[in-house]
Design a protein around this motif. Structure first.
Motif, PDB file in Angstrom:
ATOM      1  N   ALA A  81      -4.296  -4.062  14.513  1.00 39.42           N
ATOM      2  CA  ALA A  81      -3.027  -4.143  14.271  1.00 39.42           C
ATOM      3  C   ALA A  81      -2.551  -3.026  15.475  1.00 39.42           C
ATOM      4  N   THR A  82      -1.055  -3.018  15.616  1.00 42.58           N
ATOM      5  CA  THR A  82      -0.631  -2.228  16.563  1.00 42.58           C
ATOM      6  C   THR A  82      -0.253  -0.579  15.959  1.00 42.58           C
ATOM      7  N   PHE A  83       0.761  -0.565  14.957  1.00 43.94           N
ATOM      8  CA  PHE A  83       1.135   0.761  14.689  1.00 43.94           C
ATOM      9  C   PHE A  83       1.186   0.816  12.903  1.00 43.94           C
ATOM     10  N   THR A  84       0.972  -0.428  12.311  1.00 38.16           N
ATOM     11  CA  THR A  84       1.092  -0.167  10.782  1.00 38.16           C
ATOM     12  C   THR A  84       0.043  -0.965  10.436  1.00 38.16           C
ATOM     13  N   ASP A  85      -0.567  -0.512   8.985  1.00 37.68           N
ATOM     14  CA  ASP A  85      -1.265  -1.254   8.397  1.00 37.68           C
ATOM     15  C   ASP A  85      -0.979  -2.674   7.559  1.00 37.68           C
ATOM     16  N   GLU A  86      -1.818  -3.311   6.559  1.00 39.87           N
ATOM     17  CA  GLU A  86      -1.513  -4.605   5.893  1.00 39.87           C
ATOM     18  C   GLU A  86      -0.434  -4.094   5.254  1.00 39.87           C
ATOM     19  N   GLU A  87      -0.018  -3.155   4.693  1.00 33.64           N
ATOM     20  CA  GLU A  87       1.116  -2.712   3.756  1.00 33.64           C
ATOM     21  C   GLU A  87       2.287  -2.199   4.562  1.00 33.64           C
TER      22      GLU A  87
END
Length: 268
Positions: A104-110
């Motif tokens: 991912a780039t900046f954020t997690d799955e949430e």
């Protein structure tokens, strides 16, 4: 712009990541300068969701191998490179397993921001400068796009201020409305101060939200471009009152001429 050397440093670039305002302009502006005979390089992070096989990334052994210190920890720097098809544009990727392997780039799955995004930004800034030093490639302009690249002007004006290679280099920052919610790690300012950056120069980062990060970046830039039509009024006013040469928003069909004029008349 014939033979002018411009280093583009961006948090996102098409075609390696999905198209948005930052990634699109981080491709269109270098392409325009390349077509005018300028010499360009693009740097971006090698996020784990970039398909290395499809885009034919390969590691550059002679550039990789050094360690960068972030918050008193040694972090290995890996450099990969690829070419944008048909454009003869070389893109360098700053990589590190700890910071950029996640898919991912900046954020997690949430949708939550990664807690180490501040350290990733610091590592990216140092990685770019150290790689350009190894290349011994002297840019006339460094043009910064996206908040993940926002630490580069700060480090250029303090940590790397005595590097002769960059003594004539000017820094331009494009400011976009594309932001994030909340703040980065509240200890970010102390991690940057660890590298000898004085507190008064980065006091905005005591609360490292998007606008404050961009204010610190603007303060350390030589010129600024308003890159979004809907930039917040507070950031717009900050840019207008900064005393820096600035370029108001130019639409995609008009940016080529306005950006070139700005480079020539207000930056170089």
């Amino acid at each position: 712009m014939e033979d002018k050397r411009i280093l583009y440093v961006s948090s996102e670039v098409v075609p390696y990541l999905a198209e948005n305002e930052v990634s699109s302009m981080s491709y269109e502006v270098p392409k325009m300068i390349n077509n005018q005979g300028g010499q360009i390089r693009i740097f971006m992070p090698r996020y784990g969701n970039i398909n290395e096989r499809r885009h034919q990334l390969h590691e550059v052994i002679r550039l990789s191998g050094m360690n960068l210190v972030v918050n008193d920890l040694d972090m290995p720097l890996i450099i990969k490179v690829a070419s944008i098809p048909k454009e003869r544009i070389q893109v360098y990727f700053i990589d590190n397993d700890e910071y950029f392997k996640r898919k991912a780039t900046f954020t997690d799955e949430e949708g939550l921001m990664f807690p180490d995004n501040d350290e990733r930004a610091i590592f990216f800034a140092k990685g770019v400068v150290e790689t350009v030093k190894k290349l011994n490639w002297v840019p006339d302009i460094i043009h910064v796009h996206g908040w993940m690249a926002g630490m580069l002007p700060i480090y250029m004006k303090h940590f790397y201020k005595n590097e002769a290679l960059f003594s004539e280099t000017k820094i331009v920052t494009s400011v976009y409305s594309q932001s994030f919610e909340g703040t980065l790690d509240i200890e970010m300012i102390n991690k940057i101060k660890f590298d000898g950056v004085p507190n008064e120069s980065i006091s905005d980062l005591e609360s490292p939200d998007y606008e404050n990060i961009m204010k610190a970046t603007i303060n350390h830039s030589d010129a600024v471009i308003i890159a979004s039509d809907n930039l917040s009024s507070s950031l717009t006013k900050f840019i207008e009152s900064s005393g820096k040469p600035f370029l108001p928003f130019a639409s995609k069909d008009k940016f080529a001429e306005t950006y070139c004029n700005f480079y020539k008349n207000f930056v170089l």
